[in-house]
Structures are given as structure tokens and as C-alpha cells.
Design an enzyme around this catalytic site. Structure first.
Site, short mmCIF file in Angstrom:
data_model
loop_
_atom_site.label_atom_id
_atom_site.label_comp_id
_atom_site.label_asym_id
_atom_site.label_seq_id
_atom_site.Cartn_x
_atom_site.Cartn_y
_atom_site.Cartn_z
N GLY A 13 3.88 8.92 13.39
CA GLY A 13 4.63 9.21 12.50
C GLY A 13 4.93 10.61 11.67
O GLY A 13 5.04 10.66 10.66
N TYR A 153 16.23 1.58 -3.48
CA TYR A 153 15.20 1.65 -2.39
C TYR A 153 15.71 0.19 -1.30
O TYR A 153 15.28 0.32 -0.14
CB TYR A 153 13.94 1.25 -2.95
N LYS A 160 9.83 -3.36 3.63
CA LYS A 160 8.31 -3.19 3.16
C LYS A 160 7.75 -4.73 2.83
O LYS A 160 6.50 -4.62 3.11
CB LYS A 160 8.10 -2.13 2.09
N LEU A 192 10.62 13.92 4.43
CA LEU A 192 11.81 13.57 5.11
C LEU A 192 12.27 12.28 4.89
O LEU A 192 13.66 11.95 4.59
CB LEU A 192 11.66 13.59 6.68
P1 NAD Z 1 8.34 11.20 7.34
O1 NAD Z 1 9.75 11.36 7.60
O2 NAD Z 1 7.36 12.46 7.29
O3 NAD Z 1 7.89 10.34 8.37
C1 NAD Z 1 8.48 9.17 8.92
C2 NAD Z 1 8.36 9.08 10.28
O4 NAD Z 1 8.80 7.77 11.06
C3 NAD Z 1 8.87 10.26 11.09
O5 NAD Z 1 7.86 10.82 11.80
C4 NAD Z 1 9.88 9.54 12.15
O6 NAD Z 1 9.75 10.45 13.40
C5 NAD Z 1 9.05 8.21 12.31
N1 NAD Z 1 10.22 7.29 12.94
C6 NAD Z 1 11.21 6.67 12.46
N2 NAD Z 1 11.96 5.99 13.15
C7 NAD Z 1 11.21 5.84 14.31
C8 NAD Z 1 11.21 5.29 15.76
N3 NAD Z 1 12.29 4.44 16.04
N4 NAD Z 1 10.20 5.60 16.62
C9 NAD Z 1 9.14 6.40 16.15
N5 NAD Z 1 8.93 7.02 14.99
C10 NAD Z 1 9.88 6.86 14.20
O7 NAD Z 1 8.04 10.44 6.07
P2 NAD Z 1 6.83 9.68 5.25
O8 NAD Z 1 7.30 9.47 3.84
O9 NAD Z 1 5.84 10.44 5.71
O10 NAD Z 1 6.93 8.31 5.92
C11 NAD Z 1 5.70 7.78 6.60
C12 NAD Z 1 5.61 6.33 6.06
O11 NAD Z 1 5.03 6.23 4.77
C13 NAD Z 1 6.82 5.28 6.36
O12 NAD Z 1 6.54 3.90 6.55
C14 NAD Z 1 7.21 5.48 4.75
O13 NAD Z 1 8.17 4.36 4.38
C15 NAD Z 1 5.87 5.28 3.94
N6 NAD Z 1 6.03 5.67 2.54
C16 NAD Z 1 6.62 7.01 2.26
C17 NAD Z 1 6.40 7.42 0.88
C18 NAD Z 1 7.05 8.16 0.17
O14 NAD Z 1 7.46 8.37 -0.98
N7 NAD Z 1 7.21 9.39 0.98
C19 NAD Z 1 6.02 6.30 -0.03
C20 NAD Z 1 5.28 4.92 0.30
C21 NAD Z 1 5.23 4.79 1.84
#
Ligand code: NAD
Length: 251
Positions: A13, A153, A160, A192
Site C-alpha cells: 500500500g 466517510y 472499516k 491520496l
Molecule cells: P494511500 O492512497 O497512500 O494508500 C492506499 C493504497 O491502497 C495505495 O497504495 C493503493 O495503490 C492501494 N490500493 C487500492 N486499491 C488496491 C488494489 N485493488 N490492490 C492493491 N492495492 C490497492 O492512502 P493511505 O491513507 O496511506 O491509506 C492506507 C490505509 O490507511 C488505508 O486502508 C486507509 O483507509 C487507511 N487510513 C487512512 C487514513 C488517512 O487519513 N489517510 C486514516 C486512517 C486509516
């Protein structure tokens, strides 16, 4: 102290330097881990290569496809052998499911978001099992929207909630095999993925306003917690969702 020395951790990810997974990978490297990365598709490979260099193993894995998951783990097994942990930092929902009314969520949109954001943890874990050493850790990323109704959300909150439940069920099943499954519920951070949520600035503002110093949590802080939870240091943590949001969930 380098509590991940000699450990091989799969990080799924990392899209760019803002990704939570990048914060986690950096923290784990600082603790001595060797990281293997997966990327979603060819388009995501170049930016990842630029970020991590050509040394680490980079493997394509689209979690929407069982075939892709299988190919990825076959490649990892052939090139690296056994691993000691997996960071699952993957989620996706269509933009239209991250705005407006929950009652407007479509059947297709619901299924897609659950598939990528929740079921993928189960699918990846199942395929990874033969590769995981005893005393391994699996960590996934959640958000407060799993347990509270956060404006816009919507679909991702529902996904989630399923993810958090999946973490508990997987944890109960795999603990006897010496594999610990946990989650980190991170505060909102501009990545992103978060920009898909309508008015995401408000989501981030909410997460900043409620911290003691009005500064939101960073990917480094979330990453440190992930590094700990994935490591044998967290041997007492099984099926936990650990909040790393600088106290936002308290109020
Ligand atoms: P990010 O966009 O950097 O990462 C999301 C990743 O998911 C990307 O690398 C993307 O390529 C990958 N992805 C999506 N569909 C996919 C698929 N079909 N196969 C493989 N990979 C796939 O954003 P982030 O915020 O770093 O997200 C990482 C995790 O953290 C997610 O689960 C997100 O929900 C969670 N999260 C984010 C936040 C926030 O505020 N950014 C808060 C809590 C939790």
C-alpha cells in the site's frame, strides 16, 4: 534498539511518500527490518521505485484478483522465502460512495469497497499463511469512521467496521499458530486515499482540532505504532485496534 532486526516484512500500500504505509516501512527499516513492497499495478510501480530505490523486492499485487495475489506470493516465496509480517494498508471506494447519503450507496459500490478494503485482508492472509514464520505479525489500517458516523466517510466507515471485525476473527483463528493480527486506527492524514472523501479537508481539520496541540498525527507516528505491533515486542497484543490519532477518539 532494533527490534525488527533480521525480520522480513511485506508492506502493501505504498503509493507515494505521503502514504501511511511509507511511514510504517520507514519505521520498520529504522528498526532493522528488510522490506518487500507490493504495488497495485504497473502505473504505481515507477513512483514506488523512485521512492524506495531498486534494491528492495517490488511485487505487483492487485488485491481485487485472487490470481494476482497468488502470483505475488509465489514470487515472494521464490525470491525471499519465509516472511515475518505483513502491513496491509489498502482501501478503495468509489468517489460517489464517499459523499452524500448512505442510503444512496449502490450494491456494486458496496461490494467493491468491501472487497478491496476488507475482504482483501482475509484473502492476503490466507495466501500468506504458508510463508509466515511463527511469531509473525499482521497489521491493517482502520479509521474512527468504523465506529462513529463521520460525515461523507460513509461507505468506507462501513468497510472499516467489517475490517475491524475481520481483524478480531483472524486474530482468534491465527493466534494458536503464532501469528498475531492487529489493527491501527489512525487519525486523518492527507494522503491520496483520503482525497476521495468529499470535503476531506474538514475530516483532517476535525482530526487536528481535537488533538492537544492542534497538530494532526503524522505518518511517522502511525508508522512507529505499526512497527511495534508487527514485531514480537507486541506479543501481548492479539486482535486489538490501537488508536494512533493523538486522542481524537476520546472526545
Ligand atoms: P494511500 O492512497 O497512500 O494508500 C492506499 C493504497 O491502497 C495505495 O497504495 C493503493 O495503490 C492501494 N490500493 C487500492 N486499491 C488496491 C488494489 N485493488 N490492490 C492493491 N492495492 C490497492 O492512502 P493511505 O491513507 O496511506 O491509506 C492506507 C490505509 O490507511 C488505508 O486502508 C486507509 O483507509 C487507511 N487510513 C487512512 C487514513 C488517512 O487519513 N489517510 C486514516 C486512517 C486509516
Amino acid at each position: 534498539m532494533t527490534f525488527l532486526k533480521g525480520k522480513k516484512i511485506l508492506v502493501m500500500g505504498v503509493a507515494n511518500k505521503r502514504s501511511i504505509a511509507w511511514g510504517a516501512a520507514s519505521a520498520m527499516i529504522a528498526q532493522g527490518a528488510e522490506i518487500i513492497y507490493t504495488y497495485q499495478n504497473e502505473r504505481m510501480k515507477k513512483p514506488l521505485e523512485r521512492l524506495v530505490g531498486e534494491d528492495p523486492l517490488l511485487v505487483e499485487c492487485d488485491v481485487a484478483s485472487d490470481e494476482s495475489i497468488d502470483q505475488a506470493f509465489t514470487e515472494i516465496e521464490n525470491k525471499v522465502g519465509k516472511i515475518d509480517g505483513i502491513l496491509h494498508a489498502i482501501a478503495f471506494a468509489k468517489k460517489e460512495e464517499l459523499s452524500g447519503d448512505v442510503t444512496d450507496i449502490s450494491r456494486d459500490g458496496y461490494a467493491l469497497a468491501q472487497d478491496i478494503s476488507s475482504f482483501s485482508l482475509i484473502a492476503v492472509t490466507k495466501r500468506a499463511l504458508p510463508l509466515l514464520n511463527e511469531n509473525s505479525g499482521i497489521v491493517s489500517l482502520s479509521y474512527l469512521g468504523a465506529v462513529r458516523a463521520i460525515p461523507n466517510y460513509n461507505m468506507m466507515g462501513i468497510a472499516k467496521a467489517a475490517l475491524e471485525s475481520g481483524i478480531r476473527y483472524l486474530a482468534a483463528e491465527l493466534a494458536p499458530k503464532g501469528i498475531r493480527v492487529n489493527g491501527v486506527s489512525a487519525g486523518a492524514i492527507k494522503t491520496l486515499a483520503v482525497t476521495g472523501v468529499k470535503d476531506y479537508q474538514k475530516l483532517i481539520q476535525l482530526s487536528e482540532d481535537r488533538t492537544p496541540d492542534k497538530v494532526g498525527v503524522t505518518i511517522e507516528e502511525v508508522g512507529n505504532a505499526c512497527a511495534f505491533l508487527i514485531s514480537p515486542l507486541a506479543s501481548g497484543c492479539i486482535g486489538d485496534i490501537v488508536y494512533v490519532d493523538k486522542g481524537v477518539h476520546l472526545t
